[in-house]
Write a protein that holds these residues in place. Structure first.
Motif, mmCIF file in Angstrom:
data_model
loop_
_atom_site.group_PDB
_atom_site.id
_atom_site.type_symbol
_atom_site.label_atom_id
_atom_site.label_comp_id
_atom_site.label_asym_id
_atom_site.label_seq_id
_atom_site.Cartn_x
_atom_site.Cartn_y
_atom_site.Cartn_z
ATOM 1 N N VAL A 1 -47.377 37.638 22.190
ATOM 2 C CA VAL A 1 -47.931 36.552 22.977
ATOM 3 C C VAL A 1 -49.402 36.471 22.599
ATOM 4 O O VAL A 1 -50.118 37.479 22.591
ATOM 5 C CB VAL A 1 -47.730 36.776 24.480
ATOM 6 C CG1 VAL A 1 -48.283 38.115 24.952
ATOM 7 C CG2 VAL A 1 -48.348 35.627 25.271
ATOM 8 N N SER A 2 -49.859 35.265 22.239
ATOM 9 C CA SER A 2 -51.171 35.101 21.632
ATOM 10 C C SER A 2 -51.997 34.061 22.379
ATOM 11 O O SER A 2 -51.455 33.112 22.968
ATOM 12 C CB SER A 2 -51.037 34.654 20.167
ATOM 13 O OG SER A 2 -50.208 35.521 19.437
ATOM 14 N N ALA A 3 -53.309 34.232 22.333
ATOM 15 C CA ALA A 3 -54.261 33.218 22.770
ATOM 16 C C ALA A 3 -54.803 32.548 21.519
ATOM 17 O O ALA A 3 -55.442 33.197 20.685
ATOM 18 C CB ALA A 3 -55.392 33.839 23.577
ATOM 19 N N VAL A 4 -54.508 31.259 21.393
ATOM 20 C CA VAL A 4 -54.844 30.511 20.185
ATOM 21 C C VAL A 4 -55.826 29.404 20.550
ATOM 22 O O VAL A 4 -55.652 28.702 21.550
ATOM 23 C CB VAL A 4 -53.592 29.907 19.529
ATOM 24 C CG1 VAL A 4 -53.951 29.140 18.260
ATOM 25 C CG2 VAL A 4 -52.565 31.003 19.236
ATOM 26 N N VAL A 5 -56.858 29.249 19.708
ATOM 27 C CA VAL A 5 -57.908 28.262 19.950
ATOM 28 C C VAL A 5 -57.956 27.289 18.786
ATOM 29 O O VAL A 5 -57.944 27.702 17.622
ATOM 30 C CB VAL A 5 -59.275 28.965 20.096
ATOM 31 C CG1 VAL A 5 -60.405 27.955 20.034
ATOM 32 C CG2 VAL A 5 -59.328 29.752 21.388
ATOM 33 N N ARG A 6 -57.965 26.006 19.074
ATOM 34 C CA ARG A 6 -58.199 24.981 18.057
ATOM 35 C C ARG A 6 -59.403 24.152 18.506
ATOM 36 O O ARG A 6 -59.375 23.511 19.555
ATOM 37 C CB ARG A 6 -56.977 24.083 17.879
ATOM 38 C CG ARG A 6 -57.212 22.869 16.966
ATOM 39 C CD ARG A 6 -57.451 23.272 15.505
ATOM 40 N NE ARG A 6 -57.955 22.151 14.706
ATOM 41 C CZ ARG A 6 -57.192 21.356 13.955
ATOM 42 N NH1 ARG A 6 -55.886 21.563 13.889
ATOM 43 N NH2 ARG A 6 -57.743 20.372 13.256
ATOM 44 N N ILE A 7 -60.470 24.156 17.682
ATOM 45 C CA ILE A 7 -61.678 23.377 17.943
ATOM 46 C C ILE A 7 -62.048 22.664 16.655
ATOM 47 O O ILE A 7 -62.463 23.297 15.679
ATOM 48 C CB ILE A 7 -62.857 24.256 18.399
ATOM 49 C CG1 ILE A 7 -62.504 25.036 19.672
ATOM 50 C CG2 ILE A 7 -64.098 23.402 18.645
ATOM 51 C CD1 ILE A 7 -63.530 26.075 20.046
#
Length: 515
Positions: free
Chosen positions: A396-402
């Motif tokens: 389970v991952s925390a993914v960031v797209r900016i």
């Protein structure tokens, strides 16, 4: 003295238009690239609103292809009631050849069914409808011009004729015509829909003009003011059953350090209107205001959706489309089953079902049975700005797209069995400056001051695991651009996943109207 909290419809609900039928009020808002389009609300007191449905709720009315840009789609609807029919006219932008322009739909009841569209042969955006004493229909558009039209065919019968285009500020738009006594009043938004936004008014004896501007323009603007509500504009008028007058309009609630950030999008506010020497007058739009007339609280949707209904509730939306094969409530009763239609949230065409974030401080959670799928919970502004809690590949991952950057900022081994994914948005827990990576709490040298913190956590039988605490400014209009706000919801990008329930609730002070 009773008061109400503004906004009366919080979250991404911009460009409101309102009409009254008897003692009932009906309001619509822009939906941009989301499907279904044009949310429709009902109220008995202008303060408490319940979503009845969506006007453009089937592909035959609204077909937005995957290449519809973010903040394209459905702009600035107007709702009116005439000769026993509800009319909604709106603009579709950037939807490809043959699917852009101004369309009109009608219904005998606000719950629908709404008709197939009639395309109106008037160029421009932000269409408005008004009927004169002869029963002729006039359609005004941004710019500002007006044409007499045949609502059955969309053909122009006269015009377009130039109208009053405001006081000279940029982007005259959102025209609304109202006949009051022997005068026609024209409301025009101008100054752009950001901090310079405002509304001015003119009047004439006929929709053909000539137009006389109000001596006290603007009718409303918070430009350059210290008011906590900003970007006020795009107003529509309504006369209440008790004879009082009110305006619905959009505004924002910016937070954080300069230049401040608003993350919920443009919201629907309510303000009292008085008539002085033949002109409407408004004061500042406040977060708390004296309430109109008697109160009629309406039932709000439950904070938790267990997906036991035969259809999705009207507040659930998806980017551009929601193909029948991408979701099901019947495949596993009591579950929302999502099937992947695209391999990434970074590109259009993925499977996502979400709802608007409506409160600065709130909590969203979903129980997920992922199996071998890649799925999760996401809070998004568009394909280039979103935070994800993703389950897949045993983690389970925390993914960031900016913007052009995508990074996994934390991950944990996937525990056995179903798990609860949690996102919390908090204005009390603003993280320090983040340097180049959201969630990096060791960066120094830059003053903090984002609007909020977004915390991504997982709940299992063994307890709560917090994966990341992220700066919310990267999911704001000031960073992402565009005309929408945050939407939080469930997605799948590989295989098929089942969601047992989803819940959303404000935390702390409730920023919408309460009895």
């Amino acid at each position: 003295m009773r008061t109400y909290d503004n906004p009366v419809i919080p979250g991404f609900h911009p460009d409101p238009s309102v009409c009254r039928v008897g003692e009932d009020y009906y309001l619509v808002c822009s939906s941009f690239e989301y499907f279904p389009g044009v949310p429709l609300f009902h109220s008995r007191d202008l303060v408490h609103w319940r979503q009845l449905g969506n006007v453009l709720d089937r592909p035959g009315q609204l077909a937005l292809p995957d290449d519809t840009p973010a903040s394209g789609g459905v702009y600035a609807p107007t709702i009116r009631h005439h000769d026993g029919l509800f009319h909604v006219v709106t603009t579709v932008v950037g939807a490809g050849d043959g699917a852009s322009g101004n369309l009109l739909v009608t219904a005998e009841r606000p719950e629908g069914p709404w008709s197939d569209p009639v395309w109106i042969d008037v160029p421009g955006i932000d269409p408005d409808l008004a009927w004169d004493e002869n029963g002729d229909c006039w359609c005004a558009v941004a710019g500002v011009s007006v044409a007499r039209i045949d609502t059955r065919t969309g053909k122009v019968l006269e015009g377009p004729l130039p109208m009053w285009s405001g006081t000279g500020l940029r982007d005259p738009e959102a025209p609304h015509l109202h006949r009051v006594g022997q005068w026609w009043y024209l409301l025009v938004a101008e100054g752009g829909t950001a901090l310079g936004h405002g509304v001015s008014v003119a009047r004439a004896r006929s929709p053909r003009g000539p137009w006389e501007p109000a001596p006290a323009n603007p009718l409303v603007s918070h430009r350059g003011s210290p008011e906590p509500v900003q970007c006020t504009g795009h107003a529509d008028l309504v006369r209440a059953a008790d004879g009082s007058w009110w305006a619905v309009l959009l505004g924002t609630r910016p937070r954080g350090w300069f230049p401040e950030f608003h993350v919920l999008g443009r919201e629907t506010f309510l303000a009292p209107v008085e008539w002085v020497d033949g002109w409407p007058r408004m004061g500042p739009v406040r977060e708390r205001e004296q309430a109109p007339g008697a109160w009629h609280p309406v039932e709000q949707p439950p904070a938790r959706d267990d997906f036991t209904a035969p259809a999705l509730a009207p507040h659930w939306i998806s980017p551009r489309s929601r193909p029948d094969g991408s979701w099901s409530l019947s495949e596993r009763p009591g579950r929302l089953t999502l099937t992947a239609t695209g391999g990434s949230l970074d590109r259009p065409g993925h499977t996502f079902v979400g709802r608007r974030q409506q409160h600065p401080d709130c909590r969203a959670a979903a129980r997920l049975e992922a199996g071998s799928a890649r799925a999760g919970l996401s809070v998004r502004v568009d394909e280039a700005h979103h935070y994800d809690l993703e389950v897949g590949g045993g983690t389970v991952s925390a993914v960031v797209r900016i913007g052009p950057l995508r990074q996994t900022v934390a991950e944990q081994p996937l525990p056995p069995g179903p798990l609860t994914l949690v996102m919390e948005m908090s204005t009390d827990r603003v993280p320090p400056p983040t340097g180049t990576v959201p969630g990096n709490r060791e960066a120094t040298g830059v003053r903090p001051g984002g609007p909020d913190a977004v915390t991504l956590s997982v709940e299992t039988s063994d307890g709560v695991v917090r994966l990341a605490e992220l700066d919310g400014r990267y999911l704001s209009t000031q960073v992402a651009g565009g005309f929408t706000g945050r939407v939080v919801g469930m997605y799948v990008t590989e295989g098929r996943a089942a969601f047992d329930w989803f819940e959303y609730a404000p935390v702390g002070r409730v920023d919408c109207a309460a009895p």
